[in-house]
Design a protein around this motif. Structure first.
Motif, PDB file in Angstrom:
ATOM      1  N   GLY A  31      28.564  28.754  12.223  1.00  0.00           N
ATOM      2  CA  GLY A  31      28.757  29.335  13.444  1.00  0.00           C
ATOM      3  C   GLY A  31      30.084  30.687  12.961  1.00  0.00           C
ATOM      4  N   ARG A  75      26.121  26.098  20.527  1.00  0.00           N
ATOM      5  CA  ARG A  75      25.800  27.168  19.450  1.00  0.00           C
ATOM      6  C   ARG A  75      24.708  26.573  18.482  1.00  0.00           C
ATOM      7  NH1 ARG A  75      30.796  30.088  17.656  1.00  0.00           N
ATOM      8  NH2 ARG A  75      32.581  29.372  18.826  1.00  0.00           N
ATOM      9  N   GLU A  85      33.665  25.395  17.215  1.00  0.00           N
ATOM     10  CA  GLU A  85      32.961  24.979  15.998  1.00  0.00           C
ATOM     11  C   GLU A  85      33.968  24.043  15.077  1.00  0.00           C
ATOM     12  OE1 GLU A  85      30.276  24.674  15.285  1.00  0.00           O
ATOM     13  OE2 GLU A  85      29.065  26.579  15.560  1.00  0.00           O
ATOM     14  N   GLY A 142      33.189  28.058  11.589  1.00  0.00           N
ATOM     15  CA  GLY A 142      33.658  26.396  11.454  1.00  0.00           C
ATOM     16  C   GLY A 142      33.532  26.079   9.970  1.00  0.00           C
ATOM     17  N   TYR A 167      23.244  28.175  14.608  1.00  0.00           N
ATOM     18  CA  TYR A 167      23.572  29.439  13.692  1.00  0.00           C
ATOM     19  C   TYR A 167      22.640  29.434  12.466  1.00  0.00           C
ATOM     20  CZ  TYR A 167      26.772  31.642  10.530  1.00  0.00           C
ATOM     21  OH  TYR A 167      27.484  32.860  10.060  1.00  0.00           O
TER      22      TYR A 167
END
Lengths: 382, 154
Positions: free
Chosen positions: B60, A271, A168, B63, A273
């Motif tokens: 995430g 990913r 990320e 991040g 989220y």
């Protein structure tokens, strides 16, 4: 000519008085307390906090009572209240790894450190109406077990260590804020996540479901779903250091998505989220799927033209207060607008009739010409 | 990690009691404060004020930061007769909660600290620890114990 019309005041006052009466319902039935809503309608309270974008269970419960259980109306009340609050500042990003988990499950690793903790879930219930709840409120004490002292690390950390998952990127420490400046496109991921977490649960769910059905399918696994309490820490200027200013319950969903690589990225997992106020796992999972779909550009994927990939479509239609405001305004008086429409149609009909009579005289034919006014006339008549 | 911090961070004790007061129920603090209240001479530097704080998360979990939504917070500041200043930033909309927190914060920096610790902070800490432990024990009771069933031959 424009004529201003007055005279609705009395009717409005009476309508509000009746609203109050209907809200109260049958007076032989005990009145509902705000504390009862907060404690026993917790998931409704959570939804109002998440979409109202203000974490305050007492206010959310009050809004639900005031709105007679209309959650979008309750969210509207919370949004309106929120705008009256002076902003003291922004918190440091919450540390969800340190969450005191009520629930923590992984669909990808059976033996994850910290274990599979089900928490107070509806999963595995038979979805049969429980008539005992209508009879009495007795609840048996639940058993307790010694908790294990170990940590509950994020599952993604394991994939990260093997370098199998996309990392990320860091971003601005002070992220863009939807409540401070209007949404502009292309939106940063920070803005997208903010719009999704306060977006309508039904809309986000529908968008997420569309990706599962094949509109920009992104093959999501729920690597981890966790629900629990986290501390909120903020820097206090007059102290010169950060302190905990509160504790809130959050639901976090991290998806791991199959990704075969693109022009710019190697084959790896990617990913999605989701992070939402309160206990709201349907919303958090939906948010993660839609977040992932919206990331196609930064991952170098193809735009398949799917609705969930369309940032403008998703972000501009996710907010149920904007949507309901625009939708519901059309029931309010539009007398003057409609008057002009009426005038227009009458005029077009007159012209069309005059035109066809003239045509009949000139060519001796019927009124079914290809002219625009002729088509209008057919449309009006049908 | 917290214990390591307290060795090197001179603000750690104050951080700890302010955090405890911010997260404890307003009614509980009011009860303990009323029982303790020594009516210390003080003036109000900042009258209790209700506001919002934008809570942030990370994409995430690790991040870029993003805005999750606001929470309601009330703050107040007081100054004791001796000049010691106390601040309160607490969750929710209780003005008493913020004011009592500011007074306790100020008193904790004076000779009254030992008494305040025993009369107010210790019971709050105990209540918090018990509540946390109970919840953790309930969660632990819902932890899945997998067992493998032998299938087929060999």
């Amino acid at each position: 000519m424009y004529v201003a019309v007055k005279g609705g005041e009395r009717a409005i006052d009476h309508a509000h008085a009746w609203l109050a009466e209907e809200r109260r319902g049958d007076r032989d039935v005990a009145e509902l307390g705000v504390d009862q809503i907060r404690e026993q309608m917790t998931l409704a309270v959570n939804r109002v906090m998440a979409e109202g974008s203000l974490y305050d269970p007492d206010l959310a419960a009050l809004a639900i009572k005031q709105s007679r259980g209309d959650l979008i109306e309750a969210i509207f009340l919370i949004r309106a209240y929120r705008t009256t609050l002076p902003r003291f500042g922004g918190s440091n990003p919450v540390d969800t790894a340190a969450m005191a988990c009520d629930r923590r499950v992984s669909a990808t690793f059976k033996d994850a450190p910290g274990g599979q903790v089900l928490g107070p879930t509806f999963d595995y219930t038979h979805r049969l109406l429980d008539f005992k709840l209508a009879a009495d409120g007795e609840v048996a004490e639940m058993p307790q077990t010694e908790p294990n002292a170990g940590e509950t690390p994020h599952i993604m950390g394991f994939l990260d260590r093997e370098d199998l998952i996309q990392s990320e990127p860091a971003g601005a420490e002070k992220p863009d804020d939807l409540t401070r400046s209007p949404l502009e496109l292309p939106a940063s991921r920070a803005l997208r996540l903010q719009a999704l977490t306060r977006g309508d649960e039904g809309f986000i769910l529908g968008m997420a479901y569309s990706t599962q059905r094949g509109y920009a399918r992104n093959h999501a696994f729920v690597a981890e779903l966790r629900i629990g309490a986290v501390a909120v820490e903020m820097d206090i200027p007059e102290l010169g250091f950060a302190i905990d200013i509160g504790e809130i319950t959050l639901t976090e969903c991290e998806t791991v998505n199959q990704f075969t690589g693109s022009k710019t990225e190697p084959p790896q997992f990617t990913r999605g989220y989701g992070l939402v106020f309160g206990m709201a796992e349907r919303k958090a999972i939906s948010m993660a799927l839609v977040d992932r779909a919206l990331r196609w550009k930064e991952l170098g994927e193809d735009n398949l033209g799917a609705p969930a990939q369309d940032e403008e479509f998703v972000l501009y239609h996710a907010d149920n207060i904007q949507a309901t405001g625009f939708l519901e305004h059309i029931k309010l008086p539009h007398y003057v607008d409609f008057q002009s429409e009426l005038e227009l149609i009458r005029k077009l009909r007159r012209e069309a009739q005059a035109g066809s009579q003239a045509g009949e005289q000139a060519e001796g034919k019927g009124p079914s010409g290809g002219s625009l006014t002729g088509k209008m006339k057919e449309g009006v008549a049908s | 990690m917290n214990m390591m911090n307290s060795e090197i961070d001179p603000n750690a004790p104050r951080k700890s009691w302010l955090g405890l007061l911010a997260k404890s129920p307003a009614a509980e603090i009011a009860r303990l404060w009323t029982a303790y209240d020594t009516h210390p001479d003080h003036s109000i530097l900042r009258a209790p004020e209700i506001g919002g704080v934008m809570v942030r998360g990370r994409a995430g979990a690790v991040g870029a930061a993003f805005n999750l939504g606001e929470m309601s917070v009330t703050r107040a500041s007081v100054k004791l007769g001796c000049g010691t200043v106390g601040h309160g930033y607490v969750q929710g909309r209780s003005k008493d909660h913020a004011l009592q927190t500011a007074l306790i914060d100020a008193l904790m920096q004076t000779e009254a600290a030992t008494q305040v610790e025993a009369a107010i902070l210790a019971p709050l800490r105990k209540a918090r620890d018990t509540a946390k432990a109970t919840r953790a024990a309930k969660a632990a009771a819902t932890k899945v114990d997998f067992f493998t069933m032998v299938r087929g031959e060999d």
